[in-house]
Design an enzyme around this catalytic site. Sequence first.
Site, PDB file in Angstrom:
ATOM      1  N   LYS A   8      37.144   7.402  46.229  1.00  0.00           N
ATOM      2  CA  LYS A   8      36.932   6.922  44.852  1.00  0.00           C
ATOM      3  C   LYS A   8      36.729   5.415  44.887  1.00  0.00           C
ATOM      4  O   LYS A   8      37.671   4.645  45.046  1.00  0.00           O
ATOM      5  CB  LYS A   8      38.171   7.254  44.011  1.00  0.00           C
ATOM      6  CG  LYS A   8      37.902   7.547  42.555  1.00  0.00           C
ATOM      7  CD  LYS A   8      37.457   6.396  41.714  1.00  0.00           C
ATOM      8  CE  LYS A   8      38.510   5.383  41.381  1.00  0.00           C
ATOM      9  NZ  LYS A   8      37.955   4.183  40.746  1.00  0.00           N
ATOM     10  N   CYS A  10      41.101 -11.142  48.879  1.00  0.00           N
ATOM     11  CA  CYS A  10      42.571 -11.163  48.813  1.00  0.00           C
ATOM     12  C   CYS A  10      43.135 -12.133  49.853  1.00  0.00           C
ATOM     13  O   CYS A  10      44.292 -12.526  49.779  1.00  0.00           O
ATOM     14  CB  CYS A  10      43.160  -9.771  48.952  1.00  0.00           C
ATOM     15  SG  CYS A  10      42.448  -8.838  50.280  1.00  0.00           S
ATOM     16  N   GLU A  43      47.809 -14.566  41.551  1.00  0.00           N
ATOM     17  CA  GLU A  43      46.497 -14.423  42.158  1.00  0.00           C
ATOM     18  C   GLU A  43      45.418 -14.579  41.073  1.00  0.00           C
ATOM     19  O   GLU A  43      45.438 -13.884  40.063  1.00  0.00           O
ATOM     20  CB  GLU A  43      46.368 -13.043  42.812  1.00  0.00           C
ATOM     21  CG  GLU A  43      45.076 -12.899  43.582  1.00  0.00           C
ATOM     22  CD  GLU A  43      45.000 -11.594  44.362  1.00  0.00           C
ATOM     23  OE1 GLU A  43      45.287 -10.544  43.767  1.00  0.00           O
ATOM     24  OE2 GLU A  43      44.643 -11.643  45.548  1.00  0.00           O
TER      25      GLU A  43
HETATM   26  P1  ADP Z   1      40.983  -4.611  40.886  1.00  0.00           P
HETATM   27  O1  ADP Z   1      41.579  -5.725  40.113  1.00  0.00           O
HETATM   28  O2  ADP Z   1      40.629  -4.927  42.299  1.00  0.00           O
HETATM   29  O3  ADP Z   1      39.918  -3.853  40.154  1.00  0.00           O
HETATM   30  P2  ADP Z   1      42.626  -2.266  40.482  1.00  0.00           P
HETATM   31  O4  ADP Z   1      43.969  -2.027  41.054  1.00  0.00           O
HETATM   32  O5  ADP Z   1      42.467  -2.243  39.021  1.00  0.00           O
HETATM   33  O6  ADP Z   1      42.197  -3.632  41.110  1.00  0.00           O
HETATM   34  O7  ADP Z   1      41.580  -1.239  41.087  1.00  0.00           O
HETATM   35  C1  ADP Z   1      41.505  -0.919  42.447  1.00  0.00           C
HETATM   36  C2  ADP Z   1      41.050   0.522  42.592  1.00  0.00           C
HETATM   37  O8  ADP Z   1      42.067   1.378  42.050  1.00  0.00           O
HETATM   38  C3  ADP Z   1      39.782   0.865  41.796  1.00  0.00           C
HETATM   39  O9  ADP Z   1      39.022   1.813  42.533  1.00  0.00           O
HETATM   40  C4  ADP Z   1      40.336   1.477  40.543  1.00  0.00           C
HETATM   41  O10 ADP Z   1      39.413   2.340  39.916  1.00  0.00           O
HETATM   42  C5  ADP Z   1      41.507   2.243  41.089  1.00  0.00           C
HETATM   43  N1  ADP Z   1      42.538   2.563  40.087  1.00  0.00           N
HETATM   44  C6  ADP Z   1      42.960   1.794  39.053  1.00  0.00           C
HETATM   45  N2  ADP Z   1      43.930   2.438  38.354  1.00  0.00           N
HETATM   46  C7  ADP Z   1      44.134   3.632  38.963  1.00  0.00           C
HETATM   47  C8  ADP Z   1      45.005   4.750  38.729  1.00  0.00           C
HETATM   48  N3  ADP Z   1      45.867   4.761  37.726  1.00  0.00           N
HETATM   49  N4  ADP Z   1      44.910   5.799  39.559  1.00  0.00           N
HETATM   50  C9  ADP Z   1      44.049   5.816  40.582  1.00  0.00           C
HETATM   51  N5  ADP Z   1      43.216   4.792  40.869  1.00  0.00           N
HETATM   52  C10 ADP Z   1      43.238   3.716  40.074  1.00  0.00           C
END
Ligand code: ADP
Length: 481
Positions: free
Chosen positions: A170, A282, A383
């Site tokens: 994903k 990062c 960050e």
């Molecule tokens: P960033 O700030 O790098 O976008 P995120 O943590 O929001 O960091 O996203 C990193 C990855 O995790 C992305 O692929 C995002 O779609 C996925 N993601 C965010 N929330 C969830 C969740 N609740 N469950 C599974 N995957 C998630």
Amino acid sequence: MYHNFINSEWVEGLDVSTNINPSDTRDIIGHYARACETQARTAFAAASQAFPTWGAWGPQQRSDALDMIGSEILARRDELADLLAREEGKALQDARGEVLRAGQIFKFFAGECLRLPGELLASTRPGMTVEITREPVGVVTVITPWNFPLAIPAWKIAPALAYGNTVVFKPAELVPGCAWALTEIISRAGLPAGTFNLVMGRSRDIGNVLLEDPRLSAISFTGSEATGRKVAQAAIGRPGGMARFQLEMGGKNPLVVLDDADLEVAVSCALDGAYHATGQRCTASSRLIVTDKVHDRFVAAMLARLPSLKVGDARSNGTRIGPVVDASQLDQDLAYIQHGLSEGAQLVYGGHALQEIEGKPGFYLQPALFIGASSSMRICQEEIFGPVAAVIRVADADEALTVANDTPFGLSAGVCTTSIKRAAQFKRELQAGMVMVNAPTAGVDPHAPFGGRKSSSYGAREQGRYALEFFTHVKTSYINP
Ligand code: ADP
């Protein structure tokens, strides 16, 4: 229209996302399918069914498949770098570096397929032998962020497949283009149906399935700390049994410049670490900790070199800093610049958004440099994930070390010094997973372990031979002949 790849079939989603070029928001890269919950579950069913078949492939066959994928990535380096730069906004030369790294990672793990190690121990019991072997874990969920849309998927998918696991991948919502291109390459490597699946989509639609499907065995995640915590909680609390997980999260990496540093080296490290890839790494160094004696010369040299970092379309000749990835990230960067000002740091360079460059509307931000910052300020603790750096002036090397470690994160840390004694001390005492001596905090080798400590990482290291730890189970067998 770009579809998801589930059980070796290209599948339409429930709806689509529109993928926009951050260097020119009029440019639409494509429309990408968004999977629904049922489709995500189908992907896990397929990966689960494929697991025994893929596991039964011999190491040479697996190696050949990964090698083929790596070779195609490398052969299409220019085209993939162009897509990466267009989609994510990374300047073309950095994008080319990332494609190279993705290809090399597949090649590396193609070799590792043939080098699966084991161990024999003498038993405390006469006649008995103890044998330690490695086995694949099962179905792995791979969740990746937008900032390295090819390299991070590569460094999770390649070892997962190499060690006999099947994958549900994903990617981040902002970068489906690179994920789809990588999937298309993998789709032609002849893997058994269901071995590798791509589910693009919104985490609010499919996130729960990705973390909680009973058929998954492990989750490899890179992203924010907040989401990392959710992944951990879901993996531990999963009905039917815990899943193994590995988290790479944020960083607030220091670059220390000591009195005896080679100033030219230090400034080059700071410019690269803080601003290249638009600071969206990062491992970026957003804290520049500089000792008193060299401080003014360091700042003057930074100010002299900063204008050479040309901001522009990621794909234009001469661009060193591409745009910020999207509007909300740009808002976040600007908000942090405001926090810096209101907390009393002095903005001595850049920090303003540019609505358009050469007639192209994009999310451009002039790299920002603060001086007069202190360690407790938000810009030195949280960050930012943008081209924003702050100089913290310290009295001496001891204070520099204390300030460098004054962070909840611990991914990468750098020191610029010509003293072998100081270098050894910092290497020992910096609380980080990776230490760089006279080198930028960002930019790592593809065959070396990658990861941090404190709030930056959780679980086994990624990349290189260390990837084995996460992607295999250890089995200890006792044999009484
Ligand atoms: P960033 O700030 O790098 O976008 P995120 O943590 O929001 O960091 O996203 C990193 C990855 O995790 C992305 O692929 C995002 O779609 C996925 N993601 C965010 N929330 C969830 C969740 N609740 N469950 C599974 N995957 C998630």
